[in-house]
Design a protein around this motif. Structure first.
Motif, PDB file in Angstrom:
ATOM      1  N   GLU A 100      54.461  -1.056 118.999  1.00 13.84           N
ATOM      2  CA  GLU A 100      53.939  -2.136 119.342  1.00 13.84           C
ATOM      3  C   GLU A 100      52.212  -1.913 119.343  1.00 13.84           C
ATOM      4  OE1 GLU A 100      54.642  -2.716 123.451  1.00 13.84           O
ATOM      5  OE2 GLU A 100      56.990  -3.188 122.976  1.00 13.84           O
ATOM      6  N   GLY A 101      51.525  -3.018 118.924  1.00 12.65           N
ATOM      7  CA  GLY A 101      50.273  -2.792 118.629  1.00 12.65           C
ATOM      8  C   GLY A 101      49.669  -2.476 117.285  1.00 12.65           C
ATOM      9  N   GLY A 102      50.650  -2.194 116.702  1.00 10.04           N
ATOM     10  CA  GLY A 102      50.497  -1.588 115.139  1.00 10.04           C
ATOM     11  C   GLY A 102      50.283  -0.248 115.201  1.00 10.04           C
ATOM     12  N   ARG A 103      50.156   0.546 116.077  1.00 11.69           N
ATOM     13  CA  ARG A 103      50.213   1.893 116.028  1.00 11.69           C
ATOM     14  C   ARG A 103      51.519   2.658 115.277  1.00 11.69           C
ATOM     15  NH1 ARG A 103      47.540   1.593 121.017  1.00 11.69           N
ATOM     16  NH2 ARG A 103      45.421   2.654 120.978  1.00 11.69           N
ATOM     17  N   LEU A 104      51.178   3.699 114.487  1.00 15.79           N
ATOM     18  CA  LEU A 104      52.288   4.338 113.716  1.00 15.79           C
ATOM     19  C   LEU A 104      53.069   5.134 115.055  1.00 15.79           C
ATOM     20  CD1 LEU A 104      50.514   5.111 110.278  1.00 15.79           C
ATOM     21  CD2 LEU A 104      52.159   3.161 111.010  1.00 15.79           C
ATOM     22  N   ALA A 105      54.384   5.274 114.945  1.00 16.30           N
ATOM     23  CA  ALA A 105      55.297   5.855 115.626  1.00 16.30           C
ATOM     24  C   ALA A 105      56.135   6.838 115.038  1.00 16.30           C
ATOM     25  CB  ALA A 105      55.712   5.205 116.950  1.00 16.30           C
ATOM     26  N   LEU A 106      56.785   7.794 115.279  1.00 17.92           N
ATOM     27  CA  LEU A 106      57.727   8.502 114.796  1.00 17.92           C
ATOM     28  C   LEU A 106      59.084   8.370 115.332  1.00 17.92           C
ATOM     29  CD1 LEU A 106      55.997  11.958 114.326  1.00 17.92           C
ATOM     30  CD2 LEU A 106      56.090  10.083 112.637  1.00 17.92           C
ATOM     31  N   THR A 107      59.839   7.696 114.489  1.00 10.75           N
ATOM     32  CA  THR A 107      61.165   7.380 114.965  1.00 10.75           C
ATOM     33  C   THR A 107      62.401   8.335 114.521  1.00 10.75           C
ATOM     34  OG1 THR A 107      60.828   4.796 115.037  1.00 10.75           O
ATOM     35  CG2 THR A 107      63.185   5.646 114.775  1.00 10.75           C
ATOM     36  N   ALA A 108      63.089   9.073 115.286  1.00  8.99           N
ATOM     37  CA  ALA A 108      63.962   9.931 114.799  1.00  8.99           C
ATOM     38  C   ALA A 108      65.148   9.537 114.128  1.00  8.99           C
ATOM     39  CB  ALA A 108      64.526  10.710 116.243  1.00  8.99           C
ATOM     40  N   ILE A 109      65.329  10.144 113.045  1.00 14.05           N
ATOM     41  CA  ILE A 109      66.500   9.809 112.107  1.00 14.05           C
ATOM     42  C   ILE A 109      67.438  10.831 111.852  1.00 14.05           C
ATOM     43  CG2 ILE A 109      65.314   7.708 111.292  1.00 14.05           C
ATOM     44  CD1 ILE A 109      64.469   9.430 108.767  1.00 14.05           C
ATOM     45  N   ASP A 110      68.593  10.543 111.092  1.00 13.97           N
ATOM     46  CA  ASP A 110      69.494  11.800 110.868  1.00 13.97           C
ATOM     47  C   ASP A 110      69.118  12.254 109.528  1.00 13.97           C
ATOM     48  OD1 ASP A 110      70.746  10.070 108.769  1.00 13.97           O
ATOM     49  OD2 ASP A 110      72.120   9.493 110.641  1.00 13.97           O
ATOM     50  N   GLU A 111      69.816  13.363 109.031  1.00 13.68           N
ATOM     51  CA  GLU A 111      69.522  13.777 107.750  1.00 13.68           C
ATOM     52  C   GLU A 111      69.767  13.082 106.614  1.00 13.68           C
ATOM     53  OE1 GLU A 111      70.206  18.156 105.326  1.00 13.68           O
ATOM     54  OE2 GLU A 111      71.211  17.673 107.334  1.00 13.68           O
ATOM     55  N   ASP A 112      70.796  12.266 106.503  1.00 12.92           N
ATOM     56  CA  ASP A 112      71.185  11.557 105.448  1.00 12.92           C
ATOM     57  C   ASP A 112      70.236  10.299 105.379  1.00 12.92           C
ATOM     58  OD1 ASP A 112      73.502  13.087 104.961  1.00 12.92           O
ATOM     59  OD2 ASP A 112      74.780  11.351 106.025  1.00 12.92           O
ATOM     60  N   ALA A 113      69.845   9.663 106.319  1.00  9.98           N
ATOM     61  CA  ALA A 113      68.464   8.580 106.187  1.00  9.98           C
ATOM     62  C   ALA A 113      67.238   9.178 105.731  1.00  9.98           C
ATOM     63  CB  ALA A 113      68.377   8.091 107.554  1.00  9.98           C
ATOM     64  N   ALA A 114      66.999  10.662 106.143  1.00  3.14           N
ATOM     65  CA  ALA A 114      65.619  11.213 105.561  1.00  3.14           C
ATOM     66  C   ALA A 114      65.850  11.580 104.012  1.00  3.14           C
ATOM     67  CB  ALA A 114      65.556  12.634 106.237  1.00  3.14           C
ATOM     68  N   GLY A 115      66.839  11.284 103.117  1.00  2.16           N
ATOM     69  CA  GLY A 115      66.936  11.243 101.846  1.00  2.16           C
ATOM     70  C   GLY A 115      66.342  10.150 101.121  1.00  2.16           C
ATOM     71  N   SER A 116      65.740   9.163 101.562  1.00  6.37           N
ATOM     72  CA  SER A 116      65.230   7.755 100.984  1.00  6.37           C
ATOM     73  C   SER A 116      64.239   7.332 101.672  1.00  6.37           C
ATOM     74  CB  SER A 116      66.389   7.028 100.623  1.00  6.37           C
ATOM     75  OG  SER A 116      66.907   6.440 101.847  1.00  6.37           O
ATOM     76  N   LYS A 117      63.404   6.633 101.060  1.00  2.46           N
ATOM     77  CA  LYS A 117      62.153   5.788 101.846  1.00  2.46           C
ATOM     78  C   LYS A 117      61.869   4.327 101.305  1.00  2.46           C
ATOM     79  CE  LYS A 117      57.111   5.925 101.483  1.00  2.46           C
ATOM     80  NZ  LYS A 117      55.913   6.342 100.740  1.00  2.46           N
ATOM     81  N   LEU A 118      61.830   3.726 102.317  1.00  5.75           N
ATOM     82  CA  LEU A 118      61.602   2.124 102.334  1.00  5.75           C
ATOM     83  C   LEU A 118      60.261   1.880 101.605  1.00  5.75           C
ATOM     84  CD1 LEU A 118      62.996  -0.812 102.936  1.00  5.75           C
ATOM     85  CD2 LEU A 118      61.316  -0.686 105.158  1.00  5.75           C
ATOM     86  N   ALA A 119      60.131   0.983 100.613  1.00  9.63           N
ATOM     87  CA  ALA A 119      58.921   0.533 100.212  1.00  9.63           C
ATOM     88  C   ALA A 119      58.763  -0.882  99.980  1.00  9.63           C
ATOM     89  CB  ALA A 119      58.674   1.187  98.831  1.00  9.63           C
ATOM     90  N   LYS A 120      57.533  -1.612 100.248  1.00 11.31           N
ATOM     91  CA  LYS A 120      57.579  -2.872 100.246  1.00 11.31           C
ATOM     92  C   LYS A 120      56.795  -3.129  98.731  1.00 11.31           C
ATOM     93  CE  LYS A 120      55.039  -6.993 101.880  1.00 11.31           C
ATOM     94  NZ  LYS A 120      54.042  -7.640 102.957  1.00 11.31           N
ATOM     95  N   ILE A 121      57.364  -4.196  98.008  1.00 12.45           N
ATOM     96  CA  ILE A 121      56.741  -4.407  96.604  1.00 12.45           C
ATOM     97  C   ILE A 121      55.332  -5.220  96.894  1.00 12.45           C
ATOM     98  CG2 ILE A 121      57.194  -5.584  94.421  1.00 12.45           C
ATOM     99  CD1 ILE A 121      60.150  -4.830  94.825  1.00 12.45           C
ATOM    100  N   GLU A 122      54.516  -5.023  96.386  1.00 10.63           N
ATOM    101  CA  GLU A 122      53.087  -5.530  96.415  1.00 10.63           C
ATOM    102  C   GLU A 122      53.076  -6.535  95.295  1.00 10.63           C
ATOM    103  OE1 GLU A 122      51.356  -5.969  99.108  1.00 10.63           O
ATOM    104  OE2 GLU A 122      51.752  -4.433 100.099  1.00 10.63           O
ATOM    105  N   ASP A 123      53.251  -5.953  94.314  1.00  5.36           N
ATOM    106  CA  ASP A 123      53.375  -6.862  93.006  1.00  5.36           C
ATOM    107  C   ASP A 123      53.808  -6.046  91.824  1.00  5.36           C
ATOM    108  OD1 ASP A 123      51.218  -5.182  91.662  1.00  5.36           O
ATOM    109  OD2 ASP A 123      49.870  -5.980  92.983  1.00  5.36           O
ATOM    110  N   LYS A 124      53.983  -6.694  90.641  1.00  5.02           N
ATOM    111  CA  LYS A 124      54.662  -6.156  89.449  1.00  5.02           C
ATOM    112  C   LYS A 124      53.416  -6.252  88.250  1.00  5.02           C
ATOM    113  CE  LYS A 124      58.113  -9.077  89.297  1.00  5.02           C
ATOM    114  NZ  LYS A 124      59.384  -9.798  88.885  1.00  5.02           N
TER     115      LYS A 124
END
Length: 241
Positions: A100-124
């Motif tokens: 909330e408010g745009g601050r970065l927070a740390l969300t706990a995840i499991d080990e399997d989820a830590a093997g990849s990262k989400l990325a937003k495509i800005e352009d090509k």
């Protein structure tokens, strides 16, 4: 050039208290631009795992902390939205997620989820060899042979091990998004309408969230899926002391 950053002038996304002290650590060169939070700030001020830059540097040298599966180069490495922090010795894993408010927070995840990262495509961008480069929100990029299925504002999940795309979330009506900037930063909901603005203005987005409908602009939302909301995990973040 100063190695310190005045707390009062840090980006709003930084999870630090601005009035307790005058200075904090300045982010080094790297991804996420000026919005990137120095790794040592998260380790010291948010998680409380170290007490100083020296201790943070020692943890990095021992590979006690990994960023997106790799050992960071130094303790001032910028950390930003959707980065993955791993602590193998503690068996703890976190995704950096807008709160909330745009601050970065740390969300706990499991080990399997830590093997990849989400990325937003800005352009090509077209590059040599008839390949296409997908350019991401954090300054990273990825070459693909066939980019016809990917568009700007889509999101992809990229494996840390082989840098391959393992999931693709198109930006379209009905998609799940989180607002990362603006008044509704941190809110999650389903896009019900995309209002195309003639000319060079930003397109508007109508989002149906749990607490009602809100409106923002395309640049302020990122497509996610339910695995990225953190609803079932305990989050850390907010203002650091």
């Amino acid at each position: 050039m100063t190695k310190h950053q005045k707390r009062l002038s840090v980006p709003k996304s930084w999870p630090v208290e601005r009035k307790t002290e005058t200075f904090t650590v300045k982010a080094g060169a790297g991804p996420h631009g000026q919005a990137g939070v120095p790794l040592v700030v998260l380790l010291r001020d948010v998680l409380g795992y170290v007490d100083s830059k020296k201790e943070a540097r020692y943890a990095i040298e021992r590979s006690s902390v990994l960023v997106n599966g790799d050992s960071p180069s130094d303790e001032q490495r910028p950390i930003g939205m959707f980065d993955i922090l791993s602590f193998p010795e503690r068996d703890e894993y976190y995704r950096v997620f807008p709160d909330e408010g745009g601050r970065l927070a740390l969300t706990a995840i499991d080990e399997d989820a830590a093997g990849s990262k989400l990325a937003k495509i800005e352009d090509k961008t077209q590059v040599a060899g008839e390949r296409t480069q997908l350019n991401f929100h954090d300054g990273g990029n990825l070459l693909v042979d066939d980019a016809s299925e990917y568009d700007a504002k889509d999101s992809v999940v990229v494996s840390n091990d082989d840098n391959e795309i393992v999931a693709h979330f198109p930006y379209e009506e009905g998609c799940l998004v989180t607002a990362v900037r603006g008044t509704h930063a941190g809110d999650v909901g389903e896009v019900t309408d995309i209002e195309v603005t003639p000319g060079s203005g930003s397109n508007g987005v109508i989002v149906e969230g749990e607490d009602g409908t809100f409106e923002t602009v395309e640049e302020y939302v990122v497509v996610i899926d339910e695995n990225f909301t953190g609803d079932d995990a305990e989050a850390s973040g907010g203002d650091a002391e």
